[in-house]
Scaffold this motif. Sequence first.
Motif, mmCIF file in Angstrom:
data_model
loop_
_atom_site.group_PDB
_atom_site.id
_atom_site.type_symbol
_atom_site.label_atom_id
_atom_site.label_comp_id
_atom_site.label_asym_id
_atom_site.label_seq_id
_atom_site.Cartn_x
_atom_site.Cartn_y
_atom_site.Cartn_z
ATOM 1 N N CYS A 1 6.834 -2.442 -7.440
ATOM 2 C CA CYS A 1 6.372 -2.604 -6.607
ATOM 3 C C CYS A 1 7.431 -2.498 -4.960
ATOM 4 O O CYS A 1 8.465 -4.089 -5.521
ATOM 5 C CB CYS A 1 5.494 -4.216 -6.686
ATOM 6 S SG CYS A 1 4.311 -4.892 -5.394
ATOM 7 N N TYR B 1 6.322 -7.137 0.433
ATOM 8 C CA TYR B 1 6.427 -7.358 1.933
ATOM 9 C C TYR B 1 5.594 -8.311 2.445
ATOM 10 O O TYR B 1 4.641 -8.160 2.663
ATOM 11 C CB TYR B 1 6.704 -6.229 3.066
ATOM 12 C CG TYR B 1 7.181 -4.994 2.687
ATOM 13 C CD1 TYR B 1 8.649 -4.699 2.872
ATOM 14 C CD2 TYR B 1 6.792 -4.464 1.649
ATOM 15 C CE1 TYR B 1 9.809 -3.900 2.932
ATOM 16 C CE2 TYR B 1 7.782 -2.542 1.407
ATOM 17 C CZ TYR B 1 8.667 -3.105 1.786
ATOM 18 O OH TYR B 1 9.738 -1.514 1.876
ATOM 19 N N ARG C 1 3.225 -0.570 -2.601
ATOM 20 C CA ARG C 1 3.359 -1.762 -1.615
ATOM 21 C C ARG C 1 3.003 -2.889 -1.734
ATOM 22 O O ARG C 1 1.199 -2.501 -1.804
ATOM 23 C CB ARG C 1 3.022 -1.095 -0.664
ATOM 24 C CG ARG C 1 3.987 -2.404 1.254
ATOM 25 C CD ARG C 1 3.815 -1.251 2.063
ATOM 26 N NE ARG C 1 3.896 -2.314 3.469
ATOM 27 C CZ ARG C 1 4.397 -2.284 3.880
ATOM 28 N NH1 ARG C 1 5.144 -2.054 3.955
ATOM 29 N NH2 ARG C 1 4.923 -3.293 4.900
#
Length: 275
Positions: free
Chosen positions: A14, A17, A268
């Motif tokens: 993973c 952000y 993500r």
Amino acid sequence: MERIDRLPDLNSICFAYPQKTKPVSVTGKQCELNCAHCGGHYLQHMQPLTAAATADSSLSWLVSGGCRADGSVPVGEHLDKLAAIKNGRRYNMHVGLVGEADIDKLAAVADCVSFDFVGDDTTIQEVFGNGRTAEDYIKCYQSLRRKVRVMPHICVGLKGGEICGEYRALELLQELGAEAVTLIIFMPTRGTRFADRKPPAITEVARLMAYTRLNFPDTPVNLGCMRPGGRYREEIDKWAVRIGFNSIVNPAPAAVELANRLGLTITRGEECCVL
């Protein structure tokens, strides 16, 4: 409090952000402790709780603040307000050496607690100078785990870039149990007492990262947001991919490219890596 939702998948990674996690400080820009590696610098980029909007697009808050002289973050004074304005978002709370009186109330508000775990007395005195010992960190960690989900963080090179006690901290976490382990890396910061120091050598950090992965085979291992930039970050992030870390926060583009070349399944994240 032991709860592992799933075993780590070494064929996936993973990349987090965390734009949807807002950093909020319960003390504003103030810190009594003035640690050698931070000096209150990182509070300057956090939003004071008094000014934090209750209606925003964030999915979660990282709730932290400056430490009192004893090493605790005074979140207890603000738990009623934090509960009242939570509005469905999740809280990752950084509480320092919180006292027993606050832990029950904390557990009712926090979704998880990020806990800086230090295993060396000389490091504690040189960096924090708060008269505490590794045993204090052990006892606080144990008390928190009985009530709330705790994510231990180890700062590699905390003692001014010197690796001193990190392996011992990992050994202690093996004994005590950990739902996940997050490594961060010392960053020399302008205006602090450690401003002229250097980060730990990349080879030493990579060796510690490999040790962590091998000794926590069934535990998610993360590379957190605090680490030096530039070529240093690029090399460290690529090592994290090779070694089999489960997540990297704000990865260097070269690490993303490497993960693609290795055929890893990439997901993500948009919040703190521990949420």
